[in-house]
Design an enzyme around this catalytic site. Structure first.
Site, PDB file in Angstrom:
ATOM      1  N   ASN A   1       8.359   2.340  -2.534  1.00  0.00           N
ATOM      2  CA  ASN A   1       7.686   1.091  -2.170  1.00  0.00           C
ATOM      3  C   ASN A   1       7.033   0.512  -3.419  1.00  0.00           C
ATOM      4  O   ASN A   1       6.722   1.246  -4.361  1.00  0.00           O
ATOM      5  CB  ASN A   1       6.607   1.380  -1.114  1.00  0.00           C
ATOM      6  CG  ASN A   1       5.895   0.121  -0.655  1.00  0.00           C
ATOM      7  OD1 ASN A   1       6.527  -0.917  -0.449  1.00  0.00           O
ATOM      8  ND2 ASN A   1       4.581   0.190  -0.511  1.00  0.00           N
TER       9      ASN A   1
ATOM     10  N   GLU B   1       6.443  -7.397 -11.139  1.00  0.00           N
ATOM     11  CA  GLU B   1       7.253  -6.599 -10.205  1.00  0.00           C
ATOM     12  C   GLU B   1       8.742  -6.896 -10.354  1.00  0.00           C
ATOM     13  O   GLU B   1       9.564  -5.976 -10.276  1.00  0.00           O
ATOM     14  CB  GLU B   1       6.817  -6.882  -8.754  1.00  0.00           C
ATOM     15  CG  GLU B   1       5.424  -6.387  -8.462  1.00  0.00           C
ATOM     16  CD  GLU B   1       4.976  -6.627  -7.022  1.00  0.00           C
ATOM     17  OE1 GLU B   1       4.061  -5.938  -6.566  1.00  0.00           O
ATOM     18  OE2 GLU B   1       5.540  -7.533  -6.357  1.00  0.00           O
TER      19      GLU B   1
ATOM     20  N   HIS C   1       3.668  -1.777  -4.429  1.00  0.00           N
ATOM     21  CA  HIS C   1       2.406  -2.216  -3.832  1.00  0.00           C
ATOM     22  C   HIS C   1       1.620  -3.033  -4.863  1.00  0.00           C
ATOM     23  O   HIS C   1       1.452  -2.587  -6.010  1.00  0.00           O
ATOM     24  CB  HIS C   1       1.595  -0.996  -3.396  1.00  0.00           C
ATOM     25  CG  HIS C   1       0.316  -1.373  -2.726  1.00  0.00           C
ATOM     26  ND1 HIS C   1       0.270  -1.816  -1.423  1.00  0.00           N
ATOM     27  CD2 HIS C   1      -0.954  -1.414  -3.199  1.00  0.00           C
ATOM     28  CE1 HIS C   1      -0.987  -2.110  -1.114  1.00  0.00           C
ATOM     29  NE2 HIS C   1      -1.745  -1.872  -2.167  1.00  0.00           N
TER      30      HIS C   1
ATOM     31  N   THR D   1       5.259   8.231   1.732  1.00  0.00           N
ATOM     32  CA  THR D   1       4.963   9.383   2.586  1.00  0.00           C
ATOM     33  C   THR D   1       4.362   8.819   3.871  1.00  0.00           C
ATOM     34  O   THR D   1       4.179   7.595   3.986  1.00  0.00           O
ATOM     35  CB  THR D   1       3.942  10.333   1.923  1.00  0.00           C
ATOM     36  OG1 THR D   1       2.737   9.593   1.705  1.00  0.00           O
ATOM     37  CG2 THR D   1       4.460  10.885   0.604  1.00  0.00           C
TER      38      THR D   1
ATOM     39  N   MET E   1       6.799  -5.216   5.745  1.00  0.00           N
ATOM     40  CA  MET E   1       5.429  -5.223   6.259  1.00  0.00           C
ATOM     41  C   MET E   1       5.251  -4.418   7.546  1.00  0.00           C
ATOM     42  O   MET E   1       4.405  -4.750   8.377  1.00  0.00           O
ATOM     43  CB  MET E   1       4.964  -6.676   6.484  1.00  0.00           C
ATOM     44  CG  MET E   1       4.985  -7.522   5.239  1.00  0.00           C
ATOM     45  SD  MET E   1       4.021  -6.826   3.882  1.00  0.00           S
ATOM     46  CE  MET E   1       2.369  -7.204   4.453  1.00  0.00           C
ATOM     47  N   ARG E   2       6.035  -3.371   7.717  1.00  0.00           N
ATOM     48  CA  ARG E   2       5.888  -2.497   8.880  1.00  0.00           C
ATOM     49  C   ARG E   2       5.582  -1.093   8.404  1.00  0.00           C
ATOM     50  O   ARG E   2       6.170  -0.631   7.422  1.00  0.00           O
ATOM     51  CB  ARG E   2       7.195  -2.448   9.686  1.00  0.00           C
ATOM     52  CG  ARG E   2       7.667  -3.786  10.182  1.00  0.00           C
ATOM     53  CD  ARG E   2       6.948  -4.250  11.407  1.00  0.00           C
ATOM     54  NE  ARG E   2       7.025  -3.285  12.486  1.00  0.00           N
ATOM     55  CZ  ARG E   2       6.198  -3.273  13.523  1.00  0.00           C
ATOM     56  NH1 ARG E   2       5.221  -4.151  13.600  1.00  0.00           N
ATOM     57  NH2 ARG E   2       6.333  -2.373  14.470  1.00  0.00           N
TER      58      ARG E   2
ATOM     59  N   ASN F   1      11.217 -10.076  -4.609  1.00  0.00           N
ATOM     60  CA  ASN F   1      11.595  -8.785  -5.206  1.00  0.00           C
ATOM     61  C   ASN F   1      13.035  -8.437  -4.831  1.00  0.00           C
ATOM     62  O   ASN F   1      13.792  -7.942  -5.663  1.00  0.00           O
ATOM     63  CB  ASN F   1      10.644  -7.671  -4.762  1.00  0.00           C
ATOM     64  CG  ASN F   1       9.401  -7.633  -5.613  1.00  0.00           C
ATOM     65  OD1 ASN F   1       9.433  -7.198  -6.756  1.00  0.00           O
ATOM     66  ND2 ASN F   1       8.292  -8.125  -5.068  1.00  0.00           N
TER      67      ASN F   1
ATOM     68  N   ARG G   1       7.132   2.242  18.613  1.00  0.00           N
ATOM     69  CA  ARG G   1       7.514   2.374  17.202  1.00  0.00           C
ATOM     70  C   ARG G   1       8.595   3.442  17.007  1.00  0.00           C
ATOM     71  O   ARG G   1       9.502   3.288  16.190  1.00  0.00           O
ATOM     72  CB  ARG G   1       6.287   2.703  16.340  1.00  0.00           C
ATOM     73  CG  ARG G   1       6.571   2.613  14.851  1.00  0.00           C
ATOM     74  CD  ARG G   1       5.370   3.003  14.009  1.00  0.00           C
ATOM     75  NE  ARG G   1       4.233   2.122  14.219  1.00  0.00           N
ATOM     76  CZ  ARG G   1       4.055   0.958  13.594  1.00  0.00           C
ATOM     77  NH1 ARG G   1       4.950   0.526  12.747  1.00  0.00           N
ATOM     78  NH2 ARG G   1       2.983   0.221  13.826  1.00  0.00           N
TER      79      ARG G   1
HETATM   80  C1  GRF Z   1       5.008  -7.897  -3.327  1.00  0.00           C
HETATM   81  O1  GRF Z   1       3.912  -8.351  -4.061  1.00  0.00           O
HETATM   82  C2  GRF Z   1       4.934  -6.410  -3.109  1.00  0.00           C
HETATM   83  O2  GRF Z   1       4.137  -5.739  -4.025  1.00  0.00           O
HETATM   84  C3  GRF Z   1       4.301  -6.282  -1.743  1.00  0.00           C
HETATM   85  O3  GRF Z   1       4.723  -7.390  -1.027  1.00  0.00           O
HETATM   86  C4  GRF Z   1       5.064  -8.454  -1.922  1.00  0.00           C
HETATM   87  C5  GRF Z   1       6.451  -8.897  -1.534  1.00  0.00           C
HETATM   88  O4  GRF Z   1       6.790 -10.121  -2.099  1.00  0.00           O
HETATM   89  N1  GRF Z   1       4.640  -5.029  -1.140  1.00  0.00           N
HETATM   90  P1  GRF Z   1       8.263 -10.672  -1.996  1.00  0.00           P
HETATM   91  O5  GRF Z   1       8.623 -10.751  -0.510  1.00  0.00           O
HETATM   92  O6  GRF Z   1       9.163  -9.734  -2.726  1.00  0.00           O
HETATM   93  O7  GRF Z   1       8.218 -12.040  -2.605  1.00  0.00           O
END
Ligand code: GRF
Length: 184
Positions: free
Chosen positions: A104, A171, A106, A138, A87-88, A13, A62
């Protein structure tokens, strides 16, 4: 319009957001990762974009970690903070400081399947459709106001791997597009 992208892993992404800068008229002024080994770092190098790396494993607290993120953001003062596979979980104080400016993406049709393993859960539930959601962040995990959702029909031949691929393809199109719309 200046954007900061946060990521933790493969960064596909991130790549798409970087690739579409000229087309959509925003600038990725910096990136951030918590993972010094993130594959996505290669895309920052290719686009000559600075990436701040702070390994979360070096911190027990944190609030302290997110305090450093807050200073990093205050120095940059970006228009939008884009989480792309970051991922945090961010602490409430960090999120509150930047309310309305953090988005974000998802990999599920929220409010279905917040958290992890969304593709497996959609298959297990025999869902007919699956997709992705862009939402404001949020302090409640994956529960902020929804900005955009896109879906597709699940086929009987679909597997976790094929769903990951289909969701990511979707995405890569909608995230850069939505960023540009939010900045107008
Ligand atoms: C994506 O599918 C996004 O929706 C989720 O994590 C994935 C990230 O993939 N939050 P990448 O690192 O962009 O390949």
């Amino acid at each position: 319009m200046r954007v900061v992208v946060f990521f933790s892993g493969t960064g596909t992404n991130l790549k798409s957001i970087l690739d579409h800068q000229n087309e959509y008229g925003y600038v990725v002024c910096s990136c951030f990762t918590n993972n010094p080994k993130a594959e996505g770092l290669i895309f920052c190098e290719e686009h000559k974009v600075n990436c701040k790396i702070i390994d979360h494993k070096d911190f027990n607290n944190r609030e302290e970690y997110d305090g450093l993120i807050n200073s990093f953001l205050e120095n940059l003062n970006p228009d939008l903070i884009v989480l792309a596979g970051y991922m945090r979980i961010m602490s409430k104080s960090l999120v509150d400081n930047w309310e309305g400016q953090i988005v974000n993406i998802h990999p599920s049709l929220l409010p279905k399947y917040p958290g992890l393993h969304t593709h497996q859960r959609a298959l297990k539930a025999k869902d007919k459709v699956h997709g992705s959601t862009i939402h404001f962040v949020t302090s409640e995990l994956d529960a902020g106001p929804i900005i955009r959702q896109e879906s597709f029909e699940i086929e009987s031949s679909d597997t976790t791997e094929s769903l990951i691929k289909k969701v990511k393809n979707l995405e890569h199109k909608i995230y850069p597009e939505t960023i540009s719309l939010l900045l107008k």
